[in-house]
Design a protein around this motif. Sequence first.
Motif, short mmCIF file in Angstrom:
data_model
loop_
_atom_site.label_atom_id
_atom_site.label_comp_id
_atom_site.label_asym_id
_atom_site.label_seq_id
_atom_site.Cartn_x
_atom_site.Cartn_y
_atom_site.Cartn_z
N ARG A 37 -49.51 68.94 -28.22
CA ARG A 37 -50.96 68.85 -28.49
C ARG A 37 -51.35 67.41 -28.80
O ARG A 37 -52.39 66.92 -28.34
N ALA A 38 -50.55 66.72 -29.58
CA ALA A 38 -50.89 65.36 -30.00
C ALA A 38 -50.87 64.39 -28.83
O ALA A 38 -51.67 63.44 -28.78
N THR A 39 -49.98 64.61 -27.88
CA THR A 39 -49.83 63.68 -26.77
C THR A 39 -50.48 64.17 -25.48
O THR A 39 -50.43 63.47 -24.46
N ARG A 89 -47.12 51.33 -33.70
CA ARG A 89 -48.06 51.54 -32.60
C ARG A 89 -47.29 52.02 -31.37
O ARG A 89 -46.31 51.41 -30.96
N TYR A 90 -47.72 53.13 -30.81
CA TYR A 90 -47.13 53.65 -29.59
C TYR A 90 -48.24 54.33 -28.80
O TYR A 90 -48.60 55.48 -29.05
N ASP A 91 -48.83 53.60 -27.85
CA ASP A 91 -49.93 54.12 -27.05
C ASP A 91 -49.42 55.15 -26.05
O ASP A 91 -48.26 55.10 -25.62
N ILE A 92 -50.30 56.08 -25.66
CA ILE A 92 -49.92 57.10 -24.69
C ILE A 92 -50.86 57.05 -23.50
O ILE A 92 -52.05 56.71 -23.64
N PRO A 93 -50.37 57.38 -22.30
CA PRO A 93 -51.23 57.38 -21.12
C PRO A 93 -52.27 58.50 -21.21
O PRO A 93 -51.98 59.59 -21.71
N GLU A 103 -54.87 54.07 -27.55
CA GLU A 103 -54.19 53.45 -28.69
C GLU A 103 -53.83 54.51 -29.72
O GLU A 103 -54.67 55.29 -30.16
N ARG A 104 -52.56 54.55 -30.10
CA ARG A 104 -52.09 55.52 -31.10
C ARG A 104 -51.18 54.82 -32.10
O ARG A 104 -50.43 53.92 -31.76
N TRP A 105 -51.26 55.28 -33.36
CA TRP A 105 -50.41 54.78 -34.44
C TRP A 105 -49.69 55.95 -35.07
O TRP A 105 -50.26 57.02 -35.26
N GLU A 129 -49.13 61.29 -37.11
CA GLU A 129 -50.09 60.39 -36.49
C GLU A 129 -50.99 59.75 -37.54
O GLU A 129 -51.56 60.42 -38.41
N LEU A 130 -51.12 58.41 -37.45
CA LEU A 130 -51.92 57.63 -38.39
C LEU A 130 -53.11 56.97 -37.69
O LEU A 130 -53.77 56.11 -38.29
N THR A 131 -53.41 57.37 -36.46
CA THR A 131 -54.43 56.69 -35.68
C THR A 131 -55.79 56.70 -36.38
O THR A 131 -56.48 55.68 -36.47
N ARG A 132 -56.20 57.86 -36.88
CA ARG A 132 -57.52 57.96 -37.53
C ARG A 132 -57.58 57.08 -38.77
O ARG A 132 -58.59 56.43 -39.03
N LEU A 133 -56.48 57.04 -39.53
CA LEU A 133 -56.46 56.21 -40.73
C LEU A 133 -56.55 54.73 -40.38
O LEU A 133 -57.33 53.98 -40.99
N VAL A 134 -55.80 54.31 -39.36
CA VAL A 134 -55.83 52.90 -38.95
C VAL A 134 -57.22 52.52 -38.47
O VAL A 134 -57.76 51.45 -38.83
N ARG A 135 -57.83 53.36 -37.68
CA ARG A 135 -59.17 53.06 -37.18
C ARG A 135 -60.20 53.02 -38.31
O ARG A 135 -61.09 52.17 -38.34
N TYR A 136 -60.04 53.93 -39.26
CA TYR A 136 -60.96 53.97 -40.40
C TYR A 136 -60.86 52.69 -41.23
O TYR A 136 -61.86 52.06 -41.57
N LEU A 137 -59.62 52.27 -41.52
CA LEU A 137 -59.44 51.08 -42.32
C LEU A 137 -59.88 49.83 -41.56
O LEU A 137 -60.46 48.91 -42.14
N ARG A 138 -59.63 49.82 -40.27
CA ARG A 138 -60.05 48.69 -39.45
C ARG A 138 -61.59 48.59 -39.45
O ARG A 138 -62.16 47.49 -39.54
N GLN A 139 -62.25 49.74 -39.35
CA GLN A 139 -63.72 49.74 -39.34
C GLN A 139 -64.27 49.23 -40.67
O GLN A 139 -65.23 48.45 -40.71
#
Length: 412
Positions: A37-39, A89-93, A103-105, A129-139
């Motif tokens: 589901r995640a990928t 960081r490990y991006d997926i197609p 982009e995925r973390w 998966e930390l993608t949402r957290l990374v994007r939130y902190l980056r924002q």
Amino acid sequence: MTSPDIDYPALFAAAPNAYLVLDADLRILAVNDAHLRATKQRREDVVGRFLTDVFPDNPSAPDGGAGAIDEAVRRVFATGQPDTLAVQRYDIPSPGRPAVFEERWWSVELAPVTSPDGALTCVLLRLEELTRLVRYLRQRQDTGEPGMDDRGPEAELFARAEELQRLNAELKRDNLRERQIALRLQESMLHSPDLAHHPEIAVRYLPATGVLNVCGDWYDVTDVGPGRFAAAVGDVVGHGLGAAAVMGMLRSALSAVMRAEVGPGRALGILGMYAASVEGGLASTVVKVVVDTETHELRYSSAGHLPPVLLHPDGSFGMLDKATDPPLATRPEQRPRIEARMVYHPGDTLVMYTDGLVERRGEDITTGIDRLTSVLTEHRRHDPEHLADELLTRLGVANGAPDDVALLVMRL
């Protein structure tokens, strides 16, 4: 109250976190539903394929991708110890658009998985998966929202994770340097100058998993006169630098004695006296075989060591087990040890090994020796180099084992 039987495949499939199982070649052996589901992948497109084929590197993200996962998996197979990638960081197609990456973390935990006999078979990866957290902190950083200058809880978490990743990377580089130094030390200690005169001999050494690349198993080849040479394999109790130091002393002493053209029984008797004076030498085992290429005779003696195998071209074999005495330094008085002789025929193969190759937890040692001779019989036509590799693979120790492994394969 009795515990219910647990359906472990169903438990793995239902786990809420993403899980992935990889072998030493980074081939995907299993994946659970949460990972699919995640990928956004289908099981039939994932299982049985290599990780880098299913999830290729994003060329625009050189700091992540399969490279870091590859290194981590190989560290686990090399050391037998768990590992962690704190923030990776490990991006997926994108589905249907392989040239477009999302982009995925992730936070990745790696755990070694062993078989009942203790061999490391695969690595289990748990991915958070930390993608949402990374994007939130980056924002929040980009917009300058209140709290960032005061290092609020989220920013503190992210900063600590980044620092942990940096420290982990430095520590792993330091550990790699230590392992490289240890491996060079071991290679120096196992160097046999006369081995270069015998291209028909293949040797292998594997340290126990979870230790530096130095242990107490050893091999040696020594020219002892016209048409004669000696081969030895030994095992010192313990692992690590202490066992390696004892190994180096015993190996050097035996090599020196054999160069004086002393027979194998007398040589092991002298070595036993020396081992009694060496701290850590007690109960070491060794087998020495002198090969006479003119008379086609093997003259051998063993101090508590497992018997070498003489394999014939037709698949039959004999064991060099008629001259076995107790391990070194275990007798109250030292004296020459018994010897035995065996005739060989050109084309026979002599295999000498330590117990790490055949011994398995909870299993009789004869079962392991039977497994060894079965592989030898099946692959008897291989040359020594290929036969040595086949033995390590088929006996499940090519990627490491709980005990050290020394192996010598000789075409006579």
